[in-house]
Write a protein that holds these residues in place. Structure first.
Motif, PDB file in Angstrom:
ATOM      1  N   MET A   9       0.932  -1.358   0.013  1.00  0.00           N
ATOM      2  CA  MET A   9      -0.049  -0.008   0.076  1.00  0.00           C
ATOM      3  C   MET A   9       0.891   1.142   0.234  1.00  0.00           C
ATOM      4  SD  MET A   9      -3.082   0.693   2.550  1.00  0.00           S
ATOM      5  CE  MET A   9      -3.959   2.154   2.669  1.00  0.00           C
ATOM      6  N   THR A  10       0.620   2.063  -1.006  1.00  0.00           N
ATOM      7  CA  THR A  10       1.459   3.635  -0.927  1.00  0.00           C
ATOM      8  C   THR A  10       0.730   4.493  -0.125  1.00  0.00           C
ATOM      9  OG1 THR A  10       1.911   2.541  -3.165  1.00  0.00           O
ATOM     10  CG2 THR A  10       2.561   5.192  -2.753  1.00  0.00           C
ATOM     11  N   ASP A  11       1.536   5.220   0.553  1.00  0.00           N
ATOM     12  CA  ASP A  11       0.913   6.440   1.236  1.00  0.00           C
ATOM     13  C   ASP A  11       0.919   7.560   0.126  1.00  0.00           C
ATOM     14  OD1 ASP A  11       0.573   5.250   3.508  1.00  0.00           O
ATOM     15  OD2 ASP A  11       2.460   5.591   4.300  1.00  0.00           O
ATOM     16  N   THR A  12      -0.232   8.236   0.323  1.00  0.00           N
ATOM     17  CA  THR A  12      -0.339   9.561  -0.715  1.00  0.00           C
ATOM     18  C   THR A  12      -0.286  10.850   0.204  1.00  0.00           C
ATOM     19  OG1 THR A  12      -1.620   8.234  -2.090  1.00  0.00           O
ATOM     20  CG2 THR A  12      -1.771  10.616  -2.344  1.00  0.00           C
ATOM     21  N   ALA A  13       0.514  11.727  -0.123  1.00  0.00           N
ATOM     22  CA  ALA A  13       0.754  12.912   0.602  1.00  0.00           C
ATOM     23  C   ALA A  13      -0.614  13.520   0.492  1.00  0.00           C
ATOM     24  CB  ALA A  13       1.797  13.730  -0.104  1.00  0.00           C
ATOM     25  N   LYS A  14      -0.986  14.202   1.788  1.00  0.00           N
ATOM     26  CA  LYS A  14      -2.030  14.956   2.050  1.00  0.00           C
ATOM     27  C   LYS A  14      -1.896  16.170   2.218  1.00  0.00           C
ATOM     28  CE  LYS A  14      -4.830  11.012   2.802  1.00  0.00           C
ATOM     29  NZ  LYS A  14      -5.130  10.542   1.372  1.00  0.00           N
ATOM     30  N   GLY A  15      -2.838  17.279   2.043  1.00  0.00           N
ATOM     31  CA  GLY A  15      -2.561  18.813   2.287  1.00  0.00           C
ATOM     32  C   GLY A  15      -1.541  19.271   1.621  1.00  0.00           C
ATOM     33  N   PRO A  16      -0.814  20.343   2.196  1.00  0.00           N
ATOM     34  CA  PRO A  16       0.010  21.134   1.192  1.00  0.00           C
ATOM     35  C   PRO A  16       0.948  20.283   0.769  1.00  0.00           C
ATOM     36  CG  PRO A  16      -0.431  22.247   3.245  1.00  0.00           C
ATOM     37  CD  PRO A  16      -1.225  20.907   3.364  1.00  0.00           C
ATOM     38  N   ALA A  17       1.404  19.136   1.343  1.00  0.00           N
ATOM     39  CA  ALA A  17       2.639  18.457   0.678  1.00  0.00           C
ATOM     40  C   ALA A  17       2.298  17.373  -0.362  1.00  0.00           C
ATOM     41  CB  ALA A  17       2.908  17.287   1.880  1.00  0.00           C
ATOM     42  N   SER A  18       0.799  17.509  -0.862  1.00  0.00           N
ATOM     43  CA  SER A  18       0.646  16.869  -2.068  1.00  0.00           C
ATOM     44  C   SER A  18       0.800  17.781  -3.243  1.00  0.00           C
ATOM     45  CB  SER A  18      -1.124  16.707  -1.989  1.00  0.00           C
ATOM     46  OG  SER A  18      -1.642  17.840  -2.048  1.00  0.00           O
ATOM     47  N   TYR A  19       1.218  19.172  -3.008  1.00  0.00           N
ATOM     48  CA  TYR A  19       1.484  19.877  -4.347  1.00  0.00           C
ATOM     49  C   TYR A  19       3.191  19.587  -4.452  1.00  0.00           C
ATOM     50  CZ  TYR A  19      -2.696  22.700  -4.021  1.00  0.00           C
ATOM     51  OH  TYR A  19      -3.955  22.956  -4.095  1.00  0.00           O
ATOM     52  N   PHE A  20       3.739  19.085  -3.594  1.00  0.00           N
ATOM     53  CA  PHE A  20       5.491  19.009  -3.661  1.00  0.00           C
ATOM     54  C   PHE A  20       5.857  18.515  -4.934  1.00  0.00           C
ATOM     55  CE2 PHE A  20       6.240  19.433   1.027  1.00  0.00           C
ATOM     56  CZ  PHE A  20       5.539  20.822   1.354  1.00  0.00           C
ATOM     57  N   VAL A  42       3.678  34.330   0.835  1.00  0.00           N
ATOM     58  CA  VAL A  42       3.261  33.859  -0.342  1.00  0.00           C
ATOM     59  C   VAL A  42       3.341  34.948  -1.434  1.00  0.00           C
ATOM     60  CG1 VAL A  42       0.957  33.377  -1.246  1.00  0.00           C
ATOM     61  CG2 VAL A  42       1.563  32.353   0.712  1.00  0.00           C
ATOM     62  N   SER A  43       3.169  36.212  -1.226  1.00  0.00           N
ATOM     63  CA  SER A  43       3.267  37.306  -2.086  1.00  0.00           C
ATOM     64  C   SER A  43       4.790  37.336  -2.557  1.00  0.00           C
ATOM     65  CB  SER A  43       2.840  38.498  -1.461  1.00  0.00           C
ATOM     66  OG  SER A  43       3.068  39.537  -2.395  1.00  0.00           O
ATOM     67  N   TRP A  44       5.859  37.025  -1.720  1.00  0.00           N
ATOM     68  CA  TRP A  44       7.187  37.199  -2.177  1.00  0.00           C
ATOM     69  C   TRP A  44       7.270  35.952  -3.058  1.00  0.00           C
ATOM     70  CZ3 TRP A  44      11.000  33.674   0.204  1.00  0.00           C
ATOM     71  CH2 TRP A  44      12.048  33.994  -0.402  1.00  0.00           C
ATOM     72  N   LEU A  45       7.080  34.823  -2.609  1.00  0.00           N
ATOM     73  CA  LEU A  45       7.362  33.689  -3.580  1.00  0.00           C
ATOM     74  C   LEU A  45       6.537  33.903  -4.971  1.00  0.00           C
ATOM     75  CD1 LEU A  45       6.946  30.770  -1.119  1.00  0.00           C
ATOM     76  CD2 LEU A  45       8.930  31.588  -2.198  1.00  0.00           C
ATOM     77  N   LYS A  46       5.359  34.366  -5.049  1.00  0.00           N
ATOM     78  CA  LYS A  46       4.824  34.765  -6.569  1.00  0.00           C
ATOM     79  C   LYS A  46       5.436  35.770  -7.125  1.00  0.00           C
ATOM     80  CE  LYS A  46       0.483  35.220  -6.207  1.00  0.00           C
ATOM     81  NZ  LYS A  46      -0.819  35.619  -5.396  1.00  0.00           N
ATOM     82  N   THR A  47       5.904  36.750  -6.467  1.00  0.00           N
ATOM     83  CA  THR A  47       6.529  38.139  -7.084  1.00  0.00           C
ATOM     84  C   THR A  47       7.883  37.711  -7.432  1.00  0.00           C
ATOM     85  OG1 THR A  47       5.200  39.371  -5.592  1.00  0.00           O
ATOM     86  CG2 THR A  47       6.685  40.619  -7.099  1.00  0.00           C
ATOM     87  N   GLU A  48       8.793  37.454  -6.543  1.00  0.00           N
ATOM     88  CA  GLU A  48      10.171  37.116  -6.659  1.00  0.00           C
ATOM     89  C   GLU A  48      10.613  36.011  -7.357  1.00  0.00           C
ATOM     90  OE1 GLU A  48      12.533  39.725  -6.178  1.00  0.00           O
ATOM     91  OE2 GLU A  48      10.824  40.817  -5.627  1.00  0.00           O
ATOM     92  N   HIS A  49       9.702  34.983  -7.185  1.00  0.00           N
ATOM     93  CA  HIS A  49      10.164  33.553  -7.850  1.00  0.00           C
ATOM     94  C   HIS A  49       9.237  32.875  -9.044  1.00  0.00           C
ATOM     95  CE1 HIS A  49      13.610  33.327  -4.946  1.00  0.00           C
ATOM     96  NE2 HIS A  49      12.774  33.557  -4.010  1.00  0.00           N
ATOM     97  N   GLY A  50       8.126  33.647  -9.010  1.00  0.00           N
ATOM     98  CA  GLY A  50       7.454  33.301 -10.223  1.00  0.00           C
ATOM     99  C   GLY A  50       6.244  31.954  -9.857  1.00  0.00           C
ATOM    100  N   LEU A  51       6.060  31.702  -8.615  1.00  0.00           N
ATOM    101  CA  LEU A  51       5.260  30.515  -8.249  1.00  0.00           C
ATOM    102  C   LEU A  51       3.897  30.983  -8.576  1.00  0.00           C
ATOM    103  CD1 LEU A  51       7.847  29.485  -6.652  1.00  0.00           C
ATOM    104  CD2 LEU A  51       6.301  28.575  -5.247  1.00  0.00           C
ATOM    105  N   GLY A  52       2.979  29.968  -8.635  1.00  0.00           N
ATOM    106  CA  GLY A  52       1.597  30.398  -8.635  1.00  0.00           C
ATOM    107  C   GLY A  52       1.144  30.329  -7.181  1.00  0.00           C
ATOM    108  N   HIS A  53      -0.133  30.905  -7.064  1.00  0.00           N
ATOM    109  CA  HIS A  53      -0.789  31.251  -5.851  1.00  0.00           C
ATOM    110  C   HIS A  53      -0.855  29.907  -4.846  1.00  0.00           C
ATOM    111  CE1 HIS A  53      -2.757  33.293  -2.404  1.00  0.00           C
ATOM    112  NE2 HIS A  53      -3.582  32.063  -2.309  1.00  0.00           N
ATOM    113  N   GLY A  54      -1.430  28.999  -5.389  1.00  0.00           N
ATOM    114  CA  GLY A  54      -1.562  27.499  -4.719  1.00  0.00           C
ATOM    115  C   GLY A  54      -0.291  26.888  -4.234  1.00  0.00           C
ATOM    116  N   HIS A  55       0.843  27.010  -5.192  1.00  0.00           N
ATOM    117  CA  HIS A  55       1.874  26.369  -4.874  1.00  0.00           C
ATOM    118  C   HIS A  55       2.769  27.121  -3.832  1.00  0.00           C
ATOM    119  CE1 HIS A  55       2.334  24.207  -8.849  1.00  0.00           C
ATOM    120  NE2 HIS A  55       1.546  23.499  -8.181  1.00  0.00           N
ATOM    121  N   ALA A  56       2.766  28.508  -3.975  1.00  0.00           N
ATOM    122  CA  ALA A  56       3.189  29.175  -3.000  1.00  0.00           C
ATOM    123  C   ALA A  56       2.898  29.170  -1.534  1.00  0.00           C
ATOM    124  CB  ALA A  56       3.371  30.750  -3.295  1.00  0.00           C
ATOM    125  N   ASN A  57       1.336  28.941  -1.626  1.00  0.00           N
ATOM    126  CA  ASN A  57       0.534  28.837  -0.297  1.00  0.00           C
ATOM    127  C   ASN A  57       1.104  27.711   0.340  1.00  0.00           C
ATOM    128  OD1 ASN A  57      -1.704  29.868   1.378  1.00  0.00           O
ATOM    129  ND2 ASN A  57      -2.631  28.111   0.724  1.00  0.00           N
TER     130      ASN A  57
END
Length: 70
Positions: A1-12, A42-57
């Protein structure tokens, strides 16, 4: 059985693929930033590093929760 990441870690996997940095690198950037508030980071990651909102959050939420649990 494989553990699937949940919550924010699912975006990693998609964050690493899309932006070419490991999660450890992103966490290091967040920890060394002079900013401390969730929204600011979140704003800094989006502005300075080009991340999307969901990924930065997801990165900020997971990193701050991890730091607060120590």
């Amino acid at each position: 059985m494989t553990d699937t990441a949940k919550g924010p870690a699912s975006y990693f996997p998609s964050i690493e693929t899309k932006y070419g940095r490991s999660i450890a690198e992103w966490k290091h950037l967040i920890h060394t930033s002079p900013l401390t508030k969730h929204r600011e980071l979140v704003s800094w990651l989006k502005t300075e590093h080009g991340l999307g909102h969901g990924h930065a959050n997801a990165l900020v939420a997971h990193t701050l929760a991890e730091a607060n649990s120590k």
